[in-house]
Enzyme design. Structure first.
Site, PDB file in Angstrom:
ATOM      1  N   GLU A  59       0.818  -1.222   0.000  1.00 15.34           N
ATOM      2  CA  GLU A  59       0.000   0.000   0.000  1.00 15.34           C
ATOM      3  C   GLU A  59       0.849   1.269   0.000  1.00 15.34           C
ATOM      4  O   GLU A  59       0.512   2.241  -0.678  1.00 15.34           O
ATOM      5  CB  GLU A  59      -0.954   0.010   1.205  1.00 15.34           C
ATOM      6  CG  GLU A  59      -2.102  -0.984   1.108  1.00 15.34           C
ATOM      7  CD  GLU A  59      -1.723  -2.406   1.517  1.00 15.34           C
ATOM      8  OE1 GLU A  59      -0.547  -2.641   1.872  1.00 15.34           O
ATOM      9  OE2 GLU A  59      -2.588  -3.288   1.481  1.00 15.34           O
ATOM     10  N   HIS A 128     -11.163  -4.379   9.677  1.00 18.97           N
ATOM     11  CA  HIS A 128     -11.925  -4.196   8.436  1.00 18.97           C
ATOM     12  C   HIS A 128     -13.218  -3.434   8.668  1.00 18.97           C
ATOM     13  O   HIS A 128     -14.165  -3.602   7.918  1.00 18.97           O
ATOM     14  CB  HIS A 128     -12.286  -5.556   7.818  1.00 18.97           C
ATOM     15  CG  HIS A 128     -11.127  -6.363   7.342  1.00 18.97           C
ATOM     16  ND1 HIS A 128     -10.296  -7.034   8.195  1.00 18.97           N
ATOM     17  CD2 HIS A 128     -10.667  -6.623   6.091  1.00 18.97           C
ATOM     18  CE1 HIS A 128      -9.374  -7.683   7.502  1.00 18.97           C
ATOM     19  NE2 HIS A 128      -9.567  -7.449   6.219  1.00 18.97           N
TER      20      HIS A 128
END
Lengths: 331, 339
Positions: A59, A128
């Protein structure tokens, strides 16, 4: 008007923008396959794997690459699979993307869109399920967008892609499969213009992202007991349309801010502060916040429900707000 | 050895190295009289930066780190505007918004100096990604210190560069040849257990070479091959240019511990100072390059001193320009937050 799901509206905006501008590329993990929920499904077939590019699970480097590519003429869209993983890309987003225009004395532009999805749903647990928008509001140079409807998702995404600044585009996973009317032609929506989702007179509720449908449901329920609330969807958090909020608060005298993020340090506190700084005399009671409790989101469905504020929490906050009066007597 | 260049180009290279050195010396001197704030100097790495960056063409990009002054100067950025930027003046390259740690000049192909260690590695990789998608045969050079190899950004980025065969050269200036771990033959870098450092790139299947960073000819040749490879679309190269950290950079605030560069040392053994003998004899890349130029007959001592006098005068003007320049008006603080 045709009905589209939120996620399909996002895909349509991506597709239309890519058709119009060859400098747009999508970078992310598994984006050629459509990403985890299908937002980019079919785009690789249409535009090729050069423009819809799978990346390694990196990322930080992908965010920085997108910034670097934006400096040489591309208009990249980065997909971070879950907003929780944006922590891995913070240096590039916060120290570089957000600041390069400023630090260079205006020489550089970073036309970057960062698409992320987040929020509570599905028992995904603490890695999440977060809503991290407040972190990014704190960073000068970033724009932060949080659409609540399919139509806004499409129109705001178009504006995000066309913007010459880095834009963080926060999608809510629980809204992906909700439908809404979307025009035949998707017009870009100008940032910094809130939408009044429902007009009302007794209290103002500013609702962010998934809290918008919850606030509208709360409004229905409150109406049954004779309370009329105005529901404002800011749509973009940076820039924030404070004027629309103030105008409403001056009429109702009461304000509740609802978001799914942890209440502490959330945007509710920021909106409350900004409102009281200029409209203290118009407030009949304290600004109240609705948000998640101060704990990581638990995975168990029973526990998870305690984290996502919903209709009940908004109704409760509005009723508490209405119970205040300036002279100390019950309203 | 000397780079295989014509005499004019060799002299130009010599002049560029002097600009890099005299700029830093002028800055250190200025810092003694004036609160300049903290900065890092490029002294000791001129024989790497000047020939390496001299090979770039218009439209190529370089990304750099905190030890950046020499890099920008090598690509022709005006020393006066750089000095003004370091002093926070409106006439600076970044209008006073960046300072030494964020110097940039887009028109010279230097968009970003990042003060976050390793911060430029993904950016440089991304520029190469952009060039590759645009198919314009441009190359991106990532100028990095050995310390940035300790960052995760390096490993993530080099992997992508290799996967995508990006037109990028990672030029790692390892100035820690004299670091303790290096001397003890334990670590090649300040705090990196990997050895050799080139292994950190070679494992990704790209050419990875360690070269003598004091040797302008070796830098030139190696960089030339790497740039050609990148332009041809054959992918990235990693170059570790080994130098020492200039003694004056070891204290927290740069100090002219070796004195101002005295070019006569290059041709007159009796001018050799008693202190920092190793530095003057073999580690100062500019003295080495000067000796090579004179031996090869490309330059006479008189010509060397004449070029140097011109550079010194230019730096004096640069300092004066910076000192005479206004600070930005207060309202400029809020300009350029958004494009």
């Amino acid at each position: 008007m045709p009905e589209l799901r939120y996620i399909d509206a996002i895909r349509r905006a991506l597709q239309e923008e890519m058709e119009n501008d060859e400098s747009i590329v999508i970078l992310g993990e598994d984006v050629t396959l459509g990403g985890p929920f299908g937002a980019t499904t079919g785009l690789a077939d249409k535009f090729g794997v050069t423009r819809v590019r799978n990346t390694p699970i990196s990322e930080g480097a992908v965010m920085g690459m997108a910034v670097g590519a934006s400096l040489v003429g591309l208009r990249p869209i980065v997909e971070i699979m879950f907003v929780d993983f944006i922590t891995l890309a913070m240096d590039q987003l916060v120290n570089h993307a957000a600041k390069l225009h400023y630090m260079s004395g205006g020489q550089l532009r970073v036309p970057l869109t960062v698409r992320v999805q987040g929020g509570i749903s599905g028992g995904y647990g603490a890695h999440h399920s977060q809503s991290l928008e407040a972190w990014f509001l704190h960073v000068p140079g970033l724009k932060v967008v949080a659409p609540a409807t399919a139509s806004d998702a499409a129109g705001l995404l178009k504006s995000a892609i066309r913007d010459d600044n880095p834009v963080l585009f926060l999608e809510h996973r629980a809204l992906y499969w909700t439908g809404g009317e979307v025009g035949e032609v998707i017009e870009p929506i100008i940032f910094g213009r809130a939408a009044i989702r429902r007009a009302g007179t007794d209290a103002t509720v500013v609702a962010v992202s998934r809290m918008v449908p919850a606030a509208l449901e709360a409004a229905e329920r409150l109406e049954e007991s004779g309370t009329s609330i105005e529901v404002i969807d800011p749509r973009t958090l940076a820039p924030l349309d404070l004027d629309t909020i103030l105008e409403s608060v001056r009429r109702t005298g009461r304000l509740v801010v609802a978001h799914e993020a942890v209440t502490v340090g959330g945007i509710g506190g920021e909106i409350a502060a900004q409102v009281q700084e200029v409209a203290f005399a118009d407030l009949t009671g304290p600004v109240l916040r609705v948000g998640a409790p101060f704990a990581p989101v638990a995975s168990s469905p029973v526990l998870e429900k305690l984290f996502a504020p919903g209709v009940d929490a908004i109704v409760d906050a509005v009723q508490r707000s209405l119970a205040f009066s300036r002279d100390g007597a019950p309203a | 050895m000397l780079p295989e260049l014509g005499e004019d180009q060799l002299r130009e290279l010599f002049q560029t190295m002097l600009v890099m050195r005299r700029f830093e010396e002028a800055l250190i001197t200025l810092a003694g009289e004036f609160d300049v704030g903290h900065f890092h100097v490029y002294i000791g790495q001129e024989a790497t930066g000047a020939p390496a960056l001299g090979l770039l063409e218009d439209g190529d990009f370089g990304f750099t780190t905190h030890r950046n002054h020499g890099h920008l100067l090598a690509r022709g950025v005006d020393p006066a505007r750089m000095m003004a930027e370091i002093l926070g003046r409106e006439t600076g390259t970044n209008q006073g918004k960046g300072g030494t740690l964020h110097l940039s000049s887009l028109e010279h192909g230097f968009p970003v100096t990042s003060a976050a260690t390793g911060g430029c590695i993904p950016l440089a990789t991304g520029a190469a990604f952009g060039f590759s998608k645009l198919g314009n045969r441009r190359v991106s050079v990532c100028l990095m210190g050995d310390g940035s190899l300790e960052e995760g950004a390096w490993h993530e980025s080099v992997n992508i560069a290799a996967l995508e065969k990006l037109p990028i050269i990672y030029l790692c200036e390892n100035n820690s040849l004299e670091a303790l771990g290096q001397r003890a033959n334990e670590y090649p870098s300040s705090s990196m257990a990997a050895s050799p450092l080139t292994g950190l790139a070679a494992v990704f299947g790209m050419p990875a070479v360690a070269i003598d960073g004091f040797d302008a000819g070796e830098v030139h040749d190696t960089m030339n091959i790497a740039i050609a490879r990148a332009r041809a679309g054959d992918g990235p190269t990693f170059i570790e240019a080994r130098t020492v950290r200039w003694p004056g950079s070891r204290p927290l605030w740069p100090q002219l511990l070796t004195g101002e560069l005295d070019l006569t040392i290059a041709w007159d053994e009796t001018a050799l100072p008693d202190e920092h003998v190793e530095w003057h004899r073999s580690q100062d890349g500019i003295l080495r390059f000067t000796r090579e130029l004179i031996e090869a007959g490309n330059l006479t001592p008189e010509q060397a001193l004449e070029i140097d006098a011109g550079v010194k005068a230019q730096m004096k003007e640069a300092v004066q320009f910076a000192l005479d320049s206004p600070y930005p008006p207060p309202e400029a603080a809020l300009d350029h937050v958004y494009a």
